[in-house]
Design a protein around this motif. Structure first.
Motif, PDB file in Angstrom:
ATOM      1  N   THR A   9      -6.509   1.966  68.491  1.00 42.97           N
ATOM      2  CA  THR A   9      -5.542   0.915  68.184  1.00 42.97           C
ATOM      3  C   THR A   9      -5.698   0.445  66.745  1.00 42.97           C
ATOM      4  N   VAL A  10      -4.560   0.296  66.080  1.00 43.92           N
ATOM      5  CA  VAL A  10      -4.519  -0.152  64.685  1.00 43.92           C
ATOM      6  C   VAL A  10      -3.811  -1.503  64.640  1.00 43.92           C
ATOM      7  N   PRO A  58      -3.955  -9.030  59.512  1.00 46.56           N
ATOM      8  CA  PRO A  58      -4.863  -7.889  59.699  1.00 46.56           C
ATOM      9  C   PRO A  58      -6.214  -8.157  59.042  1.00 46.56           C
ATOM     10  N   THR A  59      -7.237  -7.510  59.534  1.00 49.00           N
ATOM     11  CA  THR A  59      -8.573  -7.638  58.970  1.00 49.00           C
ATOM     12  C   THR A  59      -8.545  -7.227  57.507  1.00 49.00           C
ATOM     13  N   ALA A  60      -9.104  -8.054  56.657  1.00 49.80           N
ATOM     14  CA  ALA A  60      -9.140  -7.744  55.227  1.00 49.80           C
ATOM     15  C   ALA A  60     -10.286  -6.786  54.935  1.00 49.80           C
ATOM     16  N   GLY A  61     -10.145  -6.022  53.879  1.00 48.77           N
ATOM     17  CA  GLY A  61     -11.220  -5.132  53.448  1.00 48.77           C
ATOM     18  C   GLY A  61     -11.057  -3.720  53.964  1.00 48.77           C
ATOM     19  N   LYS A  62     -12.025  -2.898  53.683  1.00 48.40           N
ATOM     20  CA  LYS A  62     -11.991  -1.485  54.047  1.00 48.40           C
ATOM     21  C   LYS A  62     -12.057  -1.315  55.561  1.00 48.40           C
ATOM     22  N   GLN A 106       0.807   0.756  55.379  1.00 53.13           N
ATOM     23  CA  GLN A 106       0.248  -0.600  55.411  1.00 53.13           C
ATOM     24  C   GLN A 106      -1.199  -0.643  54.921  1.00 53.13           C
ATOM     25  N   GLY A 107      -1.657   0.455  54.302  1.00 51.36           N
ATOM     26  CA  GLY A 107      -2.970   0.451  53.673  1.00 51.36           C
ATOM     27  C   GLY A 107      -4.129   0.897  54.543  1.00 51.36           C
ATOM     28  N   ASN A 108      -3.872   1.339  55.786  1.00 48.60           N
ATOM     29  CA  ASN A 108      -4.935   1.812  56.666  1.00 48.60           C
ATOM     30  C   ASN A 108      -5.374   3.210  56.203  1.00 48.60           C
ATOM     31  N   GLU A 109      -6.643   3.358  55.852  1.00 46.71           N
ATOM     32  CA  GLU A 109      -7.129   4.636  55.366  1.00 46.71           C
ATOM     33  C   GLU A 109      -7.336   5.641  56.493  1.00 46.71           C
TER      34      GLU A 109
END
Length: 116
Positions: A9-10, A58-62, A106-109
């Motif tokens: 889940t994202v 959303p959770t910030a950071g990597k 959305q920036g999810n690696e």
């Protein structure tokens, strides 16, 4: 007792849009929409369900967890993903094993590696 992976889940601010993007990239189908707050993909190139959960922040950071995907032709797949809206983070590895780190809209690696 044994645990089995059933779903990844994202978190996202727009579950429908991000799920649609990933459906296009993996050939999966949206099988549940749940009024846009929890969207599930199945099939295509996915070995388990992939879901997208709408959150306010959303959770910030990597990412602490990310998808590792395989491609028959790494360079062609990376070019396709970039044309579809992914962002290049970095090309990694060496001649023995290469992979590319990308980010979805959305920036999810996530990583894509050559799969023989």
């Amino acid at each position: 007792m044994t645990l089995k992976l059933g779903m990844v889940t994202v978190d996202t601010t727009d579950a429908v849009a991000l799920a649609g993007w990933w459906a296009e990239q993996t050939g999966a189908a949206i099988t549940q929409e749940n009024d846009g707050w929890f969207v599930v993909l199945e099939g295509g190139g996915l070995p388990v369900m992939l879901s997208f959960q709408k959150v306010d922040h959303p959770t910030a950071g990597k990412n602490r967890i990310h998808l590792d995907l395989g491609a028959d032709d790494l360079d062609a797949e990376v070019d396709r993903l970039l044309a579809a809206g992914a962002t290049l983070i970095g090309r990694r590895g060496d001649e023995a094993f290469r992979w590319v780190t990308l980010a979805d809209p959305q920036g999810n690696e996530f990583d894509v590696a050559q799969q023989d």
